[in-house]
Enzyme design. Structure first.
Site, PDB file in Angstrom:
ATOM      1  CB  SER A   1      -0.922   0.011   1.224  1.00  0.00           C
ATOM      2  OG  SER A   1      -0.164  -0.122   2.413  1.00  0.00           O
TER       3      SER A   1
ATOM      4  CG  ASN B   1      -4.391  -4.106  13.175  1.00  0.00           C
ATOM      5  OD1 ASN B   1      -3.792  -4.055  12.087  1.00  0.00           O
ATOM      6  ND2 ASN B   1      -4.729  -5.243  13.751  1.00  0.00           N
TER       7      ASN B   1
ATOM      8  CG  HIS C   1     -42.599  20.802 -13.017  1.00  0.00           C
ATOM      9  ND1 HIS C   1     -42.828  19.517 -12.568  1.00  0.00           N
ATOM     10  CD2 HIS C   1     -43.304  21.625 -12.198  1.00  0.00           C
ATOM     11  CE1 HIS C   1     -43.668  19.571 -11.525  1.00  0.00           C
ATOM     12  NE2 HIS C   1     -43.967  20.835 -11.277  1.00  0.00           N
TER      13      HIS C   1
ATOM     14  CB  SER D   1     -15.432  23.108 -30.882  1.00  0.00           C
ATOM     15  OG  SER D   1     -15.379  22.254 -32.007  1.00  0.00           O
TER      16      SER D   1
ATOM     17  CE  LYS E   1     -19.825  23.108 -29.805  1.00  0.00           C
ATOM     18  NZ  LYS E   1     -21.078  22.533 -29.331  1.00  0.00           N
TER      19      LYS E   1
ATOM     20  CD  GLU F   1     -19.898  19.878 -21.280  1.00  0.00           C
ATOM     21  OE1 GLU F   1     -20.196  18.913 -22.000  1.00  0.00           O
ATOM     22  OE2 GLU F   1     -19.249  20.853 -21.690  1.00  0.00           O
TER      23      GLU F   1
ATOM     24  CE1 TYR G   1      -6.602  -2.881   9.207  1.00  0.00           C
ATOM     25  CE2 TYR G   1      -5.763  -5.120   8.981  1.00  0.00           C
ATOM     26  CZ  TYR G   1      -5.865  -3.824   8.507  1.00  0.00           C
ATOM     27  OH  TYR G   1      -5.236  -3.468   7.340  1.00  0.00           O
TER      28      TYR G   1
ATOM     29  CD  GLN H   1      -3.217  -2.303   2.186  1.00  0.00           C
ATOM     30  OE1 GLN H   1      -2.591  -2.660   3.182  1.00  0.00           O
ATOM     31  NE2 GLN H   1      -2.923  -2.728   0.974  1.00  0.00           N
TER      32      GLN H   1
END
Ligand code: ARG
Length: 468
Positions: A25, A112, A158, A279, A285, A292, A319, A324
């Site tokens: 790790s 731990n 709406h 673009s 554009k 986004e 544990y 991990q």
């Protein structure tokens, strides 16, 4: 990989290379290095206070840990994958530097409780930053709102035009969301800032330790109550991931609106050049890619929460190595949340508003129909009948291609003879907004009260941020 394992005593054969790669790790948990060193220093100090180490031993250990800390901070530290994780890398280096005494640091401690402590310290630091970023974004929204109290735009339900609102009111709606997120961060921190050190592997220890001394040295707020729980509890991570998910939900909703508002059919905002892209094929554009992506990254942040909840659901006490897997989801969410909050604040500070286009849109959706209905009610008509008469007037105006405010008094009186000359003042969009001074409403006076309330909240959180 020849380095002897710290836990190698009972093993006759060495670990398969594939397993070493699978279980290690250190590639990601080295992010916890500063916390690991701080926790170890506090632990060594406590061991001396309790007479488990001599004062001199503890001092040498702390000094050695300080060298290690500097090596890491200055990028001189050599991370060894065969040493598996951040904890064993640091302990091994300490022993290189100060000799066998380094091996005494781990007395009355296990990885731990150690990893649980490190991660709690890390999450605490990051959540504190989230809180600051949320306050900062709210302050930007508040500043922008204050300049837009008189700008009107359609309010939607709406996604259909409903009633006019002020842009200030609309922007402040988001400030309230981020304020609640800030409250959630503060609340989650109470459960994050608990020291698990002293739980040892799972059952506590026979050494005469004092967990509260470690807590105090690290500035945490409380000490664990049950050692089994202390080493296996990751509620604090799940909560952080949920708080992060909700922050992203709020950002994503704001992004969705900015995307719509930047579309020329709305034309309510001009995205700052620095926060939009072009673009490669269509020269006209200007794309809202930042919004986004923020909306898209929200999906990954939700995924991180789901990942952790799923990791936890089948774990027996105490544990388990599965735990991990708690770190990468948090690291990923943390990066996304911090970057998103900061970019949104900068982008909103520079957002261009087009009040004329907003104003023009008001005329398109009969946003003053409720005003006419309410007017008829004040003249004594039952609301249901007023609703019906107004609906008929709307249908008429629609056929004529006009707004209600463009009809003549005679046109309007076809639908109710209660309508008089005073109706035109009521049909004004400005009046519709100005009159909505009910608590939390869009009328300027009510908006002023929101601004005051949010300002007072910010004054309380900005100078004295949680957790230091
Ligand atoms: N790398 C481990 C983790 O993140 C540290 C604790 C390992 N403990 C153990 N008993 N193998 O959970």
């Amino acid at each position: 990989m020849s380095t002897k394992k710290m836990w190698g005593g009972r093993f006759a054969r060495k670990t398969a290379a594939s397993v070493e790669a699978y279980t290690l790790s250190v590639t990601f948990d080295r992010k916890l290095a500063a916390e690991d060193v701080a926790g170890s220093k506090a632990h060594a100090r406590m061991l001396a206070e309790q007479g488990i180490l001599t004062l001199e031993e503890a001092e040498r250990i702390q000094e050695g840990l300080e060298w290690v800390r500097q090596e890491i901070a200055e990028n001189r530290f050599e991370w060894k994958p065969e040493l598996e994780d951040v904890h064993m890398n640091i302990e091994a280096r300490l022993t290189d530097l100060i000799g066998p005494l380094g091996g005494k640091l781990h007395t009355a401690r296990s990885r731990n409780d150690q990893v649980a402590l490190d991660f709690r310290l890390y999450v605490s630091r990051r959540l504190t930053q989230w809180g600051q970023a949320l306050a900062n974004l709210s302050a930007v929204l508040l500043d922008r709102a204050e300049g837009q109290r008189e700008t009107l735009l359609p309010g939607y339900t709406h996604l259909q035009p409903a009633q006019p609102v002020s842009l200030a009111h609309h922007l402040l709606a988001y400030a309230w969301m981020f304020r609640r997120d800030h409250e959630r961060v503060t609340d989650a921190l109470k459960r994050v800032r608990v020291s698990p050190l002293g739980a040892a592997a799972l059952a506590g220890t026979t050494h005469p330790i004092n967990p509260d001394s470690v807590r105090a040295a690290l500035g945490l707020d409380a000490v664990f109550g049950n050692s089994l729980d202390a080493v296996s509890d990751r509620d604090f991570v799940a909560e952080a991931l949920f708080v992060g998910s909700l922050i992203m939900a709020h950002l994503s909703r704001l992004c969705e609106e900015l995307i719509l508002w930047a579309n020329p059919n709305f034309g309510f905002v001009r995205l700052p050049d620095a926060y939009s892209t072009g673009s490669s094929i269509m020269p006209q554009k200007k794309n809202p890619d930042v919004c986004e992506l923020m909306r898209g990254k929200t999906g990954r942040v939700y995924g991180n929460l789901t990942a952790l909840l799923t990791i936890l659901k089948g774990l027996p006490l105490s544990y388990n190595r599965d735990l991990q897997e708690d770190k990468e989801p948090f690291f990923d969410t943390d990066e996304t949340v911090r970057a998103s909050l900061s970019i949104m604040a900068d982008m909103m500070a520079e957002m261009g508003f087009n009040p004329e286009n907003m104003r023009r849109s008001l005329a398109k959706g009969f946003l003053n129909a409720t005003e006419l209905a309410d007017y008829l009610v004040t003249k004594g008509l039952a609301f249901r009948e007023a609703h019906h008469a107004t609906g008929a007037a709307v249908a008429f105006a629609e056929r004529e291609g006009k707004g209600l405010e463009d009809l003549t008094l005679d046109d309007l009186r076809q639908f109710s003879d209660l309508i008089g000359d005073d109706v035109f003042a009521v049909l004004s969009y400005e009046a519709a907004v100005a009159r909505r001074v009910s608590p939390g409403g869009t009328g300027q006076k009510a908006v002023d009260r929101q601004v005051d309330d949010l300002r007072a909240w910010l004054a309380g959180v900005i100078p004295a941020e949680i957790g230091g």
